[in-house]
Design a protein around this motif. Structure first.
Motif, short mmCIF file in Angstrom:
data_model
loop_
_atom_site.label_atom_id
_atom_site.label_comp_id
_atom_site.label_asym_id
_atom_site.label_seq_id
_atom_site.Cartn_x
_atom_site.Cartn_y
_atom_site.Cartn_z
N MET A 180 -3.69 4.15 -1.17
CA MET A 180 -5.08 3.80 -0.81
C MET A 180 -6.00 3.40 -2.34
SD MET A 180 -7.98 4.86 1.86
CE MET A 180 -8.70 6.15 0.74
N SER A 203 0.82 -1.23 -0.07
CA SER A 203 -0.04 0.14 0.09
C SER A 203 0.88 1.24 -0.07
CB SER A 203 -1.18 0.06 1.28
OG SER A 203 -1.68 -1.26 1.30
N ILE A 222 -6.49 -0.85 5.06
CA ILE A 222 -5.12 -1.08 4.97
C ILE A 222 -4.64 -1.04 6.47
CG2 ILE A 222 -3.13 0.18 4.28
CD1 ILE A 222 -4.52 1.45 1.99
N THR A 255 -1.89 5.25 8.33
CA THR A 255 -1.65 6.58 7.76
C THR A 255 -0.30 7.05 7.96
OG1 THR A 255 -2.85 7.60 9.65
CG2 THR A 255 -3.86 7.42 7.65
N ASN A 294 -8.04 3.69 5.32
CA ASN A 294 -6.55 3.42 5.31
C ASN A 294 -6.22 3.56 6.98
OD1 ASN A 294 -3.85 3.47 5.55
ND2 ASN A 294 -3.49 5.71 4.61
#
Ligand code: SF4
Ligand code: SF4
Length: 362
Positions: free
Chosen positions: A202, A197, A218, A249, A246
């Motif tokens: 994303m 990722s 994610i 981050t 996500n």
């Protein structure tokens, strides 16, 4: 340690597990962790033992060594048996058993097979071995493919003609679509891989969300990361929502690493690829573009076309493990005839392999 301690905090972990368990409303939730390092973390930190039995965490095809096809491995052995060739590859690849042996066994019989940590290391080997051909076995997902692309660009620029790459690089999103559509699996969501990722961002999974409509999150590799993602997936599954979020981050951005994405497009073209256990998945292979054709080992050494794998010799059930259809303990060889010291299949070799993770933390 920053970014570790707070994500391993026992109180936070217990609280999150309680929150997840309090959300359970259905007989079963099937969540696939796509990345081998997630599998290892789940076992290392005992996360399954904290969660309701109704939450099934299923290991997917997230180990690049495991999903590399037998046909590719056989061709690699063939290359290794050519005394003018030095085969360079990631150390995990050396021990993967295939009909006819392994790269490690070939080495003990005189083949020149070297373990390297990057494609650039293999390129450097080619520079230092001008009278021999050096073939780098390029395996891995969007995480390792940019490194291979950098080496191919450098080889072309510096005219290092005794260097080539045999590419088995693969991309993840289309494989997720195939798994998400598998009625036998009937998944509720995906725990999406952290490193992949970081490259594709994303947005790289937008097609997965559109085409299979599951909950996809994610996640990082620490217990709090994983549990936060599971909580989001369980909540979404309760209301039948499609989400793409996500949780990681601190590493992953919305659009990913654009420079790496440009490089991948420049050097590789998307083709069909054979995945162990999953068969041919269209558009998931990264083949070397014509502009770099002189550095494509497939063409240079006229390697035979790979065929879809039949069952592995010796009773190994890796193909079923990779599809999430069985757990490693359901393989009769697990921890008996098959161990990390004496692997009978690829899933027991790499630390990202599902059988290896189950063995290490059993
Ligand atoms: S490269 Fe990283 S994200 Fe991909 S499978 Fe391995 S550990 Fe997971
Ligand atoms: S335990 Fe060993 S033999 Fe069984 S599926 Fe895993 S790698 Fe294959």
């Amino acid at each position: 340690m920053k970014y570790v301690d707070e994500y391993r905090d026992v109180n936070k972990v217990k609280k999150l597990a309680d929150m997840i368990n309090s959300q359970v409303r259905r007989p079963v939730y099937k969540i696939m962790e796509v990345c081998g390092t997630h599998t290892a973390s789940i076992h290392k930190f005992g996360l399954k033992s904290l969660l309701s039995k109704k939450i099934e965490l299923i290991s997917g095809p997230g180990c690049p060594v495991c999903v590399t096809s037998d046909g590719y491995l056989k061709n690699s052995l063939k290359l290794a048996k050519n005394r003018n060739i030095i085969v360079a590859t990631y150390p995990d690849m050396l021990r993967v058993p295939v009909e006819g042996g392994s790269l490690e066994a070939a080495r003990s019989e005189g083949a020149d097979v070297r373990g390297v940590n990057s494609a650039l290391e293999a390129l450097d080997l080619a520079v230092r071995s001008a009278k021999r051909e050096v073939v780098f076995l390029g395996v891995g997902f969007e995480t390792t493919a940019p490194g291979t692309a950098i080496a191919l660009e450098a080889a072309k620029k510096d005219k290092i003609r005794n260097f080539s790459v045999y590419s088995a690089h693969k991309t993840i999103p289309e494989a997720l679509i195939a798994l998400g559509r598998d009625k036998g699996l009937a998944l509720d969501g995906f725990l999406l891989p952290g490193h992949v990722s970081a490259i594709i961002g994303m947005e790289g999974y937008r097609s997965v969300a559109k085409k299979v409509g599951l909950a996809s999150v994610i996640a990082g590799f620490e217990p709090v990361d994983i549990l936060l993602a599971i909580l989001k997936i369980v909540k979404a599954a309760n209301v039948g929502a499609t989400i793409l979020e996500n949780e990681y981050t601190r590493i992953v951005t919305k659009s990913g690493n654009k420079q790496a994405q440009r490089l991948l497009k420049k050097v590789f073209i998307q083709t069909d690829s054979i995945w162990r256990g999953l068969g041919v998945i269209s558009g998931t292979g990264l083949s070397i573009r014509g502009a770099f054709g002189g550095f494509d080992a497939n063409k240079k050494f006229e390697l035979p076309k790979e065929k879809v794998d039949k069952a592995l010799a010796g009773g190994c059930l890796c193909a079923e493990v990779l599809k999430g259809r069985i757990t490693p303990q359901q393989c009769p060889l697990f921890a008996k005839r098959c161990t990390p010291l004496s692997p009978k299949g690829p899933c027991m070799v790499s630390r990202e392999g599902t059988c290896r993770a189950y063995f290490e933390f059993r």
